[in-house]
Design a protein around this motif. Sequence first.
Motif, PDB file in Angstrom:
ATOM      1  N   LEU A   1       7.131  31.937  38.489  1.00 33.49           N
ATOM      2  CA  LEU A   1       6.024  31.054  38.858  1.00 33.49           C
ATOM      3  C   LEU A   1       5.351  31.597  40.124  1.00 33.49           C
TER       4      LEU A   1
ATOM      5  N   HIS B   1       6.474  21.024  41.189  1.00 38.82           N
ATOM      6  CA  HIS B   1       6.333  22.349  41.800  1.00 38.82           C
ATOM      7  C   HIS B   1       5.614  22.244  43.141  1.00 38.82           C
TER       8      HIS B   1
ATOM      9  N   HIS C   1      12.179  28.976  41.173  1.00 36.38           N
ATOM     10  CA  HIS C   1      11.080  28.961  40.203  1.00 36.38           C
ATOM     11  C   HIS C   1      10.206  30.203  40.363  1.00 36.38           C
TER      12      HIS C   1
ATOM     13  N   CYS D   1       5.193  29.001  43.592  1.00 39.91           N
ATOM     14  CA  CYS D   1       6.003  27.802  43.741  1.00 39.91           C
ATOM     15  C   CYS D   1       7.025  28.031  44.848  1.00 39.91           C
TER      16      CYS D   1
END
Lengths: 498, 145
Positions: free
Chosen positions: A474, A411, A469, A464
């Motif tokens: 995220l 990430h 993502h 991220c």
Amino acid sequence: MRTSVRVAIGVAATLAVLGPLGYFWVGSLVPSPYDMSAMGTEDFGGGPAVHSHGGTISVASLTGPTTGKPAVDVTLTARKQGDRYLVNGTSPGPELHAVKGQLVQVTLVNDNINDGITLHWHGVDVPNAEDGVAGLTQNAVKPGQRHVYRFVAQHAGTYWYHSHQVSHEQVRGGLFGALVITDKSEKSGNGAAGSKGGQPGAPRQTAPSGPAGAPAAAATDQVVAVHTYDGRRTINGANGVSTMQAAPGATIRARIINTDAGPIRVWVSGTPFKLLAIDGRDLHDPGDISDKSVLLTAGGRADLQLKAPARIDVGAGVALAIGGAATAANPEPRDTLDPLTYGTPAEIGFDPTHPTRTFDYRIGRRIGFLDGKPGFWWTINGHEFPDVPMFMVRTGDVVRMTIANSSGEVHPMHLHGHHAVVLSRNGAPATGSPWWIDSLDVGDGETYEIAFIADNPGIWADHCHNLKHAADGLVAHLAYAGVSTPYRVGGDSDNHPE
Amino acid sequence: MRATYRALAGLIALGVVVQAALIAAAWFTVLHNADNGSVFDKNTGYNWAQIGHSVVGLMLIPLFSIILLIVSFFVRVPGGVKWALITFGVVVLQILFAIFGFGAPIVGLLHGLNAFAVAGVASVAMRKARLAEQPAPATQPAPIA
Ligand SMILES: [Cu+2]
């Protein structure tokens, strides 16, 4: 057994199966529209409790200078053509240049992009209202509308701009460009500050590399924006090997920008090189590098200094050949430069050993529902979006953050509005140059400790930069005490920052 | 109801076959795209077969195995609940092998092997339902109520 008893047992067993499923399903639903700053759980990081929502300072008031004549004044018009997003007719969009201290004004115009657009100044620690995150710092700019960004160029370095509305699609499709801030105007071999870019109507993929109008033989400063369009990796929009004119022995500053979703490895053939800067911050006492590649995280930048002739490879057979005679390409080096031990230490300007707050940003993955949809979803500190931490700070706080990744994938973590210094990786302390980042490659199984000063009030995304993502949850936020946002995400707000 | 049980178990077993076919097509698609000069990296979205694999594997098969379990509570199939539970269990295991495969690709081997277990136990459940349907007075308990 009697049928009625059987049925009763069956119903009870059914409820035992469906109950927890329904509970998790309902719990995963995201209200629509919602207030980004009221999401999740307030995390004070061991410091004094402070609150953001219900705050009296509006994000909208945290603007750059509202008066003054801009030294750089550019209009960027974005339009969608097929599945490609163009800025002033090209992708990448025009390369913007500014000199440190100059007031920059960019007018973003949406020609025909129905989802709406914004511009985020990736790596530039602008005032919050100029940060360009739809639903948090502004509303998405709809077709026919415009939005003006104004900020002072404060740190010389390599940056980029990109949309932060439906960003996983728009950035991938090409809605981005480079932004270079130099110390003095003559340092940029490409001439005066302002905007340079491709010709209207001609996507840069078909144009030669390098900004149009640059004096070909004199260029010593070269943006190398790496982007993969539909499975074709490119440098400044050009596939394969691009060329750059340079006199033998000329010292070149190559500004590599990774606009993609994953890390790339960059290596140099034909000459040793120095890594001058990462993420717009100079490294201290950088030494010569050979036989090592530089890992550049998604969203990150690396400025290389090298002497022509040379060749810079960015993987997938895509390269920039500098200075006439074709330099033979070395195979990709096996070793990767470790910024943790590169260069020599220097003052960082604050003491991270006595932080006001210490935050955890633990990234995991689990099976569950995200807004009712079953799948594998990212977790932050064990919880899925929107049940993620809201990192609460006051201006002046010294903040430490531990980013740990056990999610099975890499990430590229990007904190808006701030630069943080890397303290350690997997417990090994940083012993080289101060390593400042705004985008950090956190591999599976890795743990980084970073530190920064909370010196830019607002509400900032901390997410991220594999933007899919982020769209999959995220994303967390750093929020300053007393700051709230009038903007909303989802529902009829039409704001979808990720 | 018994036919429903049988059909669901059959769909799960069939789903495994579809999954194997999809994952083969997915890999050939990746290789074919690479042949045409495409980069396979973090920018690469899932191709149609990979999307199919995740829809069947994360939505349809889990959904069928949950409904199978619920149906088993109401249907008279000897061992019906047991085999529905076992099916559900190996499906959960299969999803766990998938999620851990990202960090430890070697776990993908278990994901591939466990697929046979999913198909196998679902077939057993299907056969149990079929046997229960057949008029076999010697083994079938007399209806109560
Ligand atoms: Cu990510």
